[in-house]
Each structure stands twice: as structure tokens, then as C-alpha cells.
Design an enzyme around this catalytic site. Structure first.
Site, short mmCIF file in Angstrom:
data_model
loop_
_atom_site.label_atom_id
_atom_site.label_comp_id
_atom_site.label_asym_id
_atom_site.label_seq_id
_atom_site.Cartn_x
_atom_site.Cartn_y
_atom_site.Cartn_z
N ASP A 1 -6.04 -3.74 4.35
CA ASP A 1 -5.93 -3.10 3.04
C ASP A 1 -5.74 -1.58 3.14
O ASP A 1 -6.20 -0.82 2.28
CB ASP A 1 -7.18 -3.38 2.18
CG ASP A 1 -7.34 -4.86 1.89
OD1 ASP A 1 -6.32 -5.58 1.89
OD2 ASP A 1 -8.48 -5.31 1.65
N ALA A 2 -5.04 -1.14 4.18
CA ALA A 2 -4.87 0.31 4.38
C ALA A 2 -3.41 0.70 4.59
O ALA A 2 -3.14 1.83 4.99
CB ALA A 2 -5.71 0.77 5.58
#
Length: 283
Positions: free
Chosen positions: A227-228
Site C-alpha cells: 500500500d505504498a
């Protein structure tokens, strides 16, 4: 109307726009859309030009050969694409249907200019909906104790269907690092949170516990770090203390659908440029 899309990123300096515009003008190229951005922080320049293909005297290979000296002169990271060559999309989902159903509807309604090559899922729940659209559906179950065979099959299917982009439409599995590296900036995910807040599982539960007043969704490219990845699109909806977690999930699903569709459309139209872990998205 058939167009060519020229997308460029390079170190910023004087004369880039003039050089590109003069090149196109010298071949009678009719520019229908032009977007530029100079990033003062990084010192990089970003450009997207769309031209009528019927005004240029060459195909994509001819364009590449003619433009190569300019690209070398300005140290450009660049690409040229043809709007008539539709990108091939592989969709992946688990059990939740809202994002997948929305993309299938938009594709069926000609709102997404692409070819959906197939759908891959680790469950059977969505098969009937997908096959109604005459799209191949592959069930690839994932063994929690040994995920490698499943992702080897996923990789094989993606290659077999010659995917230009993979979309995780609420596919609730973490892709292995090798797959993330192999398809860098070609795998799009929808995260049901306004990243970087509330990463990981159950973000609406996390948001409810914090008493937030805005919840949102984030469309981003998948990287090895969970999620980056570079963010393509985001949106939010207002909530209050009166809203239950169930309400937040319901509101969030609506936002997820819109954000994923907008992010995918921007990618399909070559409007997204990635530099480091940041995107420039030309509307």
C-alpha cells in the site's frame, strides 16, 4: 479519431517544448491536446502531447526513429502510443463484486477504451457475472501455506493473455515481490482507504475507531512495499459519529468504484507519468 500520444519525462531545461513542437510542426503534426508540468522540487519536466495520426507521415516505428535524436539530446524517458491499439487488461478479484462489476459495466458500455483479456480470481463466486460478458474466468485458489504455485499460475496467465495492465479490483491477496518488480507501474490496485492513512486490512474499522470525518479510497500502482506505491487517484466522502461501520463500508464502496475507474482510465489514456514514487497525472 485516431491519435498518437507522446509522453515525455526528462531533466528540466530551456527549449524542450519548442523542440518537440517544432518537430511535430515540421511533419505537419496536428496537436489536439498538450499538457506540461515543471517540477521545481525534482528539477524534472513532464509532457504529454496528443496528435491526429492522419496528419503524420509515419507509423509508430517511423515516429520513434525520427524522434530518437531529440530524445537523446534531452535525455528523455519517453514513449509513443497509438489510440487504435487498445491496451489489454487482466482483472483480478476475490469475493467482493462492486469494483469488478463496475469496470465490466463501463467496459460493456464503451466507457473504458481497452480489451479485457480475462478475469483471475482465487474464488468461484464471480464466475457467472464475468462469463455473462463472454470474458474468460480463471479460478486460481491460493493455499495460505504455500502461495508460490498459485502466483506462478497467475504470472503464466498474465503472460498468456499479453496483458498491458493488471487491475486488482479488490483482489484480497498480496502479490509476491517478483511479480511486483516484473510488472512495475503495470499493476493497479484499489485500496479502501485514503492512503497513507489506515494501511492494511479493515481500514473502515480503523477509521471508525479514530472518529474520522472523511473516509476515502486510493488507486495506486502496486510495489513491493504494501500500500505504498505511486498514487494515481483519490477521493473522499464525509461521514459523522452517527455512521456505523456498515455505513462507512457502503459509502466507501461507492468511492472505491469511482476512484478505480478514473485511475484505470487515466492509465489507459497514457495520462500517468511516474517519477520516483510520485505521479504526474494530466487530466
Amino acid at each position: 479519431m485516431r491519435t498518437f500520444r507522446l509522453v515525455i519525462a526528462c531533466p528540466d531545461r530551456v527549449g524542450i517544448v519548442a523542440k518537440v513542437s517544432n518537430f511535430l510542426a515540421s511533419y505537419n503534426g496536428w496537436i489536439t491536446e498538450a499538457s506540461h508540468h515543471s517540477d521545481n522540487l525534482s528539477g524534472w519536466f513532464f509532457m504529454r502531447h496528443e496528435m491526429r495520426a492522419d496528419t503524420l507521415p509515419f507509423d509508430l516505428d517511423g515516429f520513434r526513429a525520427a524522434f530518437a535524436p531529440i530524445a537523446e539530446e534531452f535525455s528523455m524517458d519517453w514513449r509513443i502510443t497509438d489510440s487504435d491499439q487498445k491496451k489489454r487488461v487482466v482483472l483480478m478479484a476475490s469475493r467482493e463484486s462492486h469494483c469488478l462489476a463496475d469496470l465490466l459495466h463501463r467496459w460493456h458500455s464503451d466507457e473504458l477504451d481497452c480489451e479485457i483479456a480475462c478475469v483471475i480470481s482465487n474464488h468461484q463466486d464471480l464466475r457467472n457475472m464475468v462469463e455473462w460478458h463472454n470474458i474468460p474466468y480463471y479460478h486460481v485458489p491460493v493455499d495460505p501455506s504455500n502461495k508460490e504455485p498459485a502466483f506462478a499460475e497467475v504470472s503464466r496467465l498474465v503472460k498468456q493473455h499479453e496483458a498491458d495492465v493488471v487491475v486488482l479490483a479488490r483482489y484480497m491477496q498480496i502479490l509476491p515481490p517478483q511479480l511486483c518488480r516484473e510488472y512495475a507501474h503495470q499493476v493497479i490496485n484499489i485500496h479502501h482507504s485514503f492512503l497513507p492513512s489506515f494501511v492494511g486490512a479493515k481500514p473502515y474499522h480503523q477509521a471508525s475507531l479514530r472518529g474520522v470525518k472523511l473516509i476515502g479510497a486510493t488507486c495506486h500502482y502496486v510495489t513491493e512495499e504494501l500500500d505504498a506505491g505511486p498514487i494515481i487517484e483519490q477521493d473522499v466522502v464525509r461521514v459523522s459519529h452517527r455512521d456505523s461501520i456498515e455505513n462507512m463500508v457502503r459509502f466507501g464502496r461507492d468511492v472505491e468504484k469511482m476512484v478505480l475507474a478514473r485511475g484505470l482510465r487515466a492509465h489507459l489514456e497514457d495520462r500517468v507519468l511516474v517519477h520516483d514514487n510520485k505521479t504526474v497525472v494530466f487530466d
